[in-house]
Design an enzyme around this catalytic site. Structure first.
Site, PDB file in Angstrom:
ATOM      1  CB  THR A 186      86.324  26.311  63.634  1.00 10.58           C
ATOM      2  OG1 THR A 186      84.783  26.565  62.084  1.00 10.58           O
ATOM      3  CG2 THR A 186      86.147  24.742  63.364  1.00 10.58           C
ATOM      4  NE  ARG A 214      81.171  26.492  53.764  1.00 11.17           N
ATOM      5  CZ  ARG A 214      81.751  26.869  54.155  1.00 11.17           C
ATOM      6  NH1 ARG A 214      81.802  26.302  55.690  1.00 11.17           N
ATOM      7  NH2 ARG A 214      83.260  27.806  54.517  1.00 11.17           N
ATOM      8  CB  ILE A 215      80.132  20.509  52.921  1.00  5.67           C
ATOM      9  CG1 ILE A 215      78.110  19.769  53.548  1.00  5.67           C
ATOM     10  CG2 ILE A 215      81.419  19.436  53.150  1.00  5.67           C
ATOM     11  CD1 ILE A 215      78.632  18.348  52.529  1.00  5.67           C
ATOM     12  CB  THR A 236      89.897  27.222  62.010  1.00  5.32           C
ATOM     13  OG1 THR A 236      89.352  28.230  62.342  1.00  5.32           O
ATOM     14  CG2 THR A 236      91.864  27.763  62.660  1.00  5.32           C
ATOM     15  N   GLY A 237      89.229  28.534  59.759  1.00  2.52           N
ATOM     16  CA  GLY A 237      89.524  29.730  58.346  1.00  2.52           C
ATOM     17  C   GLY A 237      88.105  29.329  57.342  1.00  2.52           C
ATOM     18  N   GLY A 239      86.858  28.028  54.444  1.00  2.00           N
ATOM     19  CA  GLY A 239      86.742  26.474  54.514  1.00  2.00           C
ATOM     20  C   GLY A 239      86.884  26.559  52.937  1.00  2.00           C
TER      21      GLY A 239
HETATM   22  N1  ASP Z   1      86.528  25.828  58.242  1.00  2.00           N
HETATM   23  C1  ASP Z   1      85.280  26.911  59.040  1.00  2.00           C
HETATM   24  C2  ASP Z   1      84.618  26.302  57.866  1.00  2.00           C
HETATM   25  O1  ASP Z   1      84.632  27.305  56.924  1.00  2.00           O
HETATM   26  C3  ASP Z   1      85.071  27.991  59.455  1.00  2.00           C
HETATM   27  C4  ASP Z   1      86.106  28.492  60.853  1.00  2.00           C
HETATM   28  O2  ASP Z   1      87.260  27.778  60.862  1.00  2.00           O
HETATM   29  O3  ASP Z   1      86.076  28.933  61.475  1.00  2.00           O
HETATM   30  O4  ASP Z   1      83.734  25.811  58.139  1.00  2.00           O
END
Ligand code: ASP
Length: 320
Positions: A186, A214-215, A236-237, A239
């Site tokens: 992301t 999915r959101i 990020t991470g 969600g």
């Molecule tokens: N945060 C993003 C999500 O869950 C994924 C990511 O940050 O890699 O959609």
């Protein structure tokens, strides 16, 4: 006080053994995008334009999970999402995009051309066509690497559960999981100019093997993306953990209501406000502070400030 910029290319379980062919192009992408952002800030480009420009570039790099390079849903399709916000709290967000080349620019158009904040799926796609933004066949976004990642994620799950059907008694309800590398990528950028104007932008394909529809946190104001007059944050991470933790807003709220510094606020949210292994963020303050904490194994990240400080990293600094 001076300008500052920070960007990320995703946080997650990034193994120290990450092969060079996966590490180097991402590092090069971060370096290139940092350079573009710094030059734009030096040229007095408005910060909203800076973060949009940088995230568009990151979306165009297939090694990151946004735009081209987005990870795939459980049905092998792409559903991209993005969000942009400035320090005056103007904001726009999009989800469920399947043909828009640069989701971040569509999020900005939602902010500027509609009375709303957030458009999703068919409505967002129709809006994109009405605005004449660049669109392509969905297959453009699907890279062989992401087809492989989806396959691996499905194999790792072994028993595939169709969540759209009622569960049988003996089926265990598990969140779709994937290998570490699949969670990377992301993208996000935060920037502040020397007058204290702040902006944040985040864009993603979401999580590999996610359910259709999915959101995640990225387009949700206050979860993956937030800005106010004090700071701009892009997270990020995982969600679901970021949404539960209202991560981006919590950083701003600690500054606003408790008067703590950006660094302290961000460190507190990442260490105390979210489960270990779930989140990373980049943030800048109106006074030109920058911070990039994470509680995952690593986070692709880069930053620069007007006083000459610059950093590009993946793992905690000790490993770099
Ligand atoms: N945060 C993003 C999500 O869950 C994924 C990511 O940050 O890699 O959609």
């Amino acid at each position: 006080m001076g300008w500052a910029i920070a960007l990320h290319g995703g946080a997650g379980d990034i193994p120290l053994s990450l092969p060079q062919e996966r590490r180097l192009p991402r590092e090069a992408g971060l370096r290139y995008c940092l350079h573009i952002g710094v030059e734009a800030l030096k040229a007095n480009t408005p910060t909203l334009d800076v973060v949009e420009l940088v995230v568009r570039e990151l979306e165009n790099i297939p090694h990151f999970n946004a735009g081209k390079g987005s990870v795939l849903t459980t049905q092998g399709t792409v559903e991209m999402e993005a969000c942009i916000m400035d320090g005056t709290k103007r904001c726009g967000a999009v989800s469920g995009l399947t043909t828009v080349v640069n989701p971040i620019s569509l999020a900005r158009l939602v902010m500027e051309k509609t009375p709303h904040i957030y458009l999703a799926f068919d409505g967002a796609e129709a809006f994109a066509r009405g605005q004449g933004v660049e669109t392509v066949d969905s297959s453009h976004f699907i890279t062989p690497e992401n087809v492989e990642r989806l396959k691996q994620a499905k194999e790792a799950n072994r028993v595939q559960i169709d969540y759209t059907q009622p569960l049988h008694k003996d089926e265990k309800k598990e969140t779709p999981e994937a290998d570490g590398d699949s969670k990377l990528g992301t993208v996000g950028c935060v920037a502040v100019d020397s007058l204290g104007n702040l902006a944040s932008a985040t864009s993603t394909g979401g999580l590999v093997n996610k359910m259709v529809g999915r959101i995640g946190d990225t387009p949700i104001i206050g979860a993956g993306t937030y800005a106010n007059s004090l700071c701009a944050v892009s997270a990020t991470g995982k969600g679901e953990a970021i949404i539960r933790g209202t991560v981006a807003r919590d950083v701003a709220a600690l500054m606003e209501f408790k008067g703590v510094s950006l660094k302290e606020a961000a460190a507190y949210v990442v260490e105390e406000g979210t489960p270990k292994g779930t989140v990373g963020l980049v943030a800048v303050s109106a006074t030109g502070e920058v911070t990039m904490p994470f509680n995952t194994t690593g986070m692709f990240r880069a930053c620069a400030t007007e006083d000459g400080y610059s950093e590009i990293g993946i793992w905690p600094s000790v490993h770099n």
